[in-house]
Design an enzyme around this catalytic site. Sequence first.
Site, PDB file in Angstrom:
ATOM      1  N   ASP A  12       0.842  -1.198   0.000  1.00  0.00           N
ATOM      2  CA  ASP A  12       0.000   0.000   0.000  1.00  0.00           C
ATOM      3  C   ASP A  12       0.878   1.250   0.000  1.00  0.00           C
ATOM      4  OD1 ASP A  12      -2.305   1.470   0.027  1.00  0.00           O
ATOM      5  OD2 ASP A  12      -2.789   1.094   2.127  1.00  0.00           O
ATOM      6  N   HIS A  29       3.430   3.321  -8.871  1.00  0.00           N
ATOM      7  CA  HIS A  29       3.226   1.903  -9.189  1.00  0.00           C
ATOM      8  C   HIS A  29       4.468   1.308  -9.866  1.00  0.00           C
ATOM      9  CE1 HIS A  29      -0.736   2.356  -7.753  1.00  0.00           C
ATOM     10  NE2 HIS A  29      -1.221   3.018  -8.793  1.00  0.00           N
ATOM     11  N   SER A  57      -6.964  -5.702  -5.993  1.00  0.00           N
ATOM     12  CA  SER A  57      -8.139  -6.335  -5.397  1.00  0.00           C
ATOM     13  C   SER A  57      -9.330  -6.303  -6.352  1.00  0.00           C
ATOM     14  CB  SER A  57      -8.508  -5.615  -4.098  1.00  0.00           C
ATOM     15  OG  SER A  57      -9.100  -4.371  -4.400  1.00  0.00           O
ATOM     16  N   THR A  58     -10.364  -7.065  -6.003  1.00  0.00           N
ATOM     17  CA  THR A  58     -11.588  -7.063  -6.822  1.00  0.00           C
ATOM     18  C   THR A  58     -12.224  -5.660  -6.802  1.00  0.00           C
ATOM     19  OG1 THR A  58     -12.660  -7.994  -4.848  1.00  0.00           O
ATOM     20  CG2 THR A  58     -12.245  -9.512  -6.641  1.00  0.00           C
ATOM     21  N   LEU A 122      11.933 -19.630  -4.142  1.00  0.00           N
ATOM     22  CA  LEU A 122      10.812 -18.918  -3.524  1.00  0.00           C
ATOM     23  C   LEU A 122       9.483 -19.247  -4.224  1.00  0.00           C
ATOM     24  CD1 LEU A 122      10.037 -16.542  -1.486  1.00  0.00           C
ATOM     25  CD2 LEU A 122      10.133 -15.057  -3.491  1.00  0.00           C
TER      26      LEU A 122
HETATM   27  C1  FPP Z   1      -1.069   0.139  -3.670  1.00  0.00           C
HETATM   28  O1  FPP Z   1      -0.874   1.512  -3.568  1.00  0.00           O
HETATM   29  C2  FPP Z   1      -0.908  -0.271  -5.046  1.00  0.00           C
HETATM   30  C3  FPP Z   1      -1.814  -0.919  -5.828  1.00  0.00           C
HETATM   31  C4  FPP Z   1      -3.119  -1.395  -5.320  1.00  0.00           C
HETATM   32  C5  FPP Z   1      -1.511  -1.092  -7.280  1.00  0.00           C
HETATM   33  C6  FPP Z   1      -0.768  -2.255  -7.833  1.00  0.00           C
HETATM   34  C7  FPP Z   1       0.546  -2.650  -7.323  1.00  0.00           C
HETATM   35  C8  FPP Z   1       1.706  -2.550  -8.012  1.00  0.00           C
HETATM   36  C9  FPP Z   1       1.796  -1.898  -9.340  1.00  0.00           C
HETATM   37  C10 FPP Z   1       2.925  -3.136  -7.452  1.00  0.00           C
HETATM   38  C11 FPP Z   1       2.977  -4.628  -7.754  1.00  0.00           C
HETATM   39  C12 FPP Z   1       3.455  -4.908  -9.084  1.00  0.00           C
HETATM   40  C13 FPP Z   1       3.704  -6.096  -9.635  1.00  0.00           C
HETATM   41  C14 FPP Z   1       4.363  -6.082 -10.936  1.00  0.00           C
HETATM   42  C15 FPP Z   1       3.343  -7.401  -9.049  1.00  0.00           C
HETATM   43  P1  FPP Z   1      -2.090   2.550  -3.676  1.00  0.00           P
HETATM   44  O2  FPP Z   1      -2.256   2.983  -5.078  1.00  0.00           O
HETATM   45  O3  FPP Z   1      -3.294   1.933  -3.040  1.00  0.00           O
HETATM   46  O4  FPP Z   1      -1.514   3.724  -2.819  1.00  0.00           O
HETATM   47  P2  FPP Z   1      -2.346   4.874  -2.074  1.00  0.00           P
HETATM   48  O5  FPP Z   1      -3.138   4.186  -0.991  1.00  0.00           O
HETATM   49  O6  FPP Z   1      -1.264   5.751  -1.538  1.00  0.00           O
HETATM   50  O7  FPP Z   1      -3.209   5.535  -3.094  1.00  0.00           O
END
Ligand code: FPP
Length: 234
Positions: A12, A29, A57-58, A122
């Site tokens: 997060d 991201h 997430s969904t 892993l």
């Molecule tokens: C959380 O931060 C991030 C997400 C829900 C987006 C997806 C995650 C990634 C791109 C990293 C994982 C990547 C791979 C390749 C597996 P947020 O956007 O919820 O942050 P905020 O709460 O500060 O808005």
Amino acid sequence: MKELNHIAIILDGNGRWAKKRGLPRKMGHIQGAKNVEKTCRLCHKKGIKYLTIYAFSTENWKRPEDEVNAIMGLFDSYLDSCIRTSKKDNMRVRLLGDRNGLIQLLPKIERLEAISKDNTGLNLQICINYGSRNEIVRGIQQIAGRVAAGELRPDEISETTISDSLDTAGIPDPDLMIRTSGEQRLSNYLLWQLAYTEFYFTPVAWPDFNEKELDLAIDTYYHRDRRFGGVKEE
Ligand code: FPP
């Protein structure tokens, strides 16, 4: 010393990390995706056998379309890179989540799962289009189908039957769950699997979650007293 086989992380704070630096959320991201690669290497180095990450997430489909597209693009390149390096990294990758909503990524995900299935390093579980309640509903539908077909009696349904019906079938429950960026909630993450897991919350945003932060979380875990509902050993 108690075992630490499985770490589950809620990634997060990518968006806030970017905003703090005056950058578009997408940059957060990109940084977050790089940090996933680093964290896999770190966990492997530290002898952790399973790492599960909550990437999408969904509910995350509600985000602006351009952000969703950017995130899906990052997953796509990440899958490509895992496919390329699968032999060298010796990492087994599995998807947890509702595959029906992932038509575009699915062929690559399934290819990666197939080519990495015998890897012995892993075990990485990536949660995409994942929601724990959705996973439990799908599991119950599968069990109900077996009952309706006469393969299983209702009184034969056990905790193992339910565990085996989930996306995590065969994967041990997490020992430690880490959530970055200050929020202290589960957000529909592994509700069944986290029953006895130790929780660790840190204000550090995911892109800044480095080896020092991981060591802090691991150290905190080793200082916890896990009793699984029993009494403390003298
Ligand atoms: C959380 O931060 C991030 C997400 C829900 C987006 C997806 C995650 C990634 C791109 C990293 C994982 C990547 C791979 C390749 C597996 P947020 O956007 O919820 O942050 P905020 O709460 O500060 O808005």
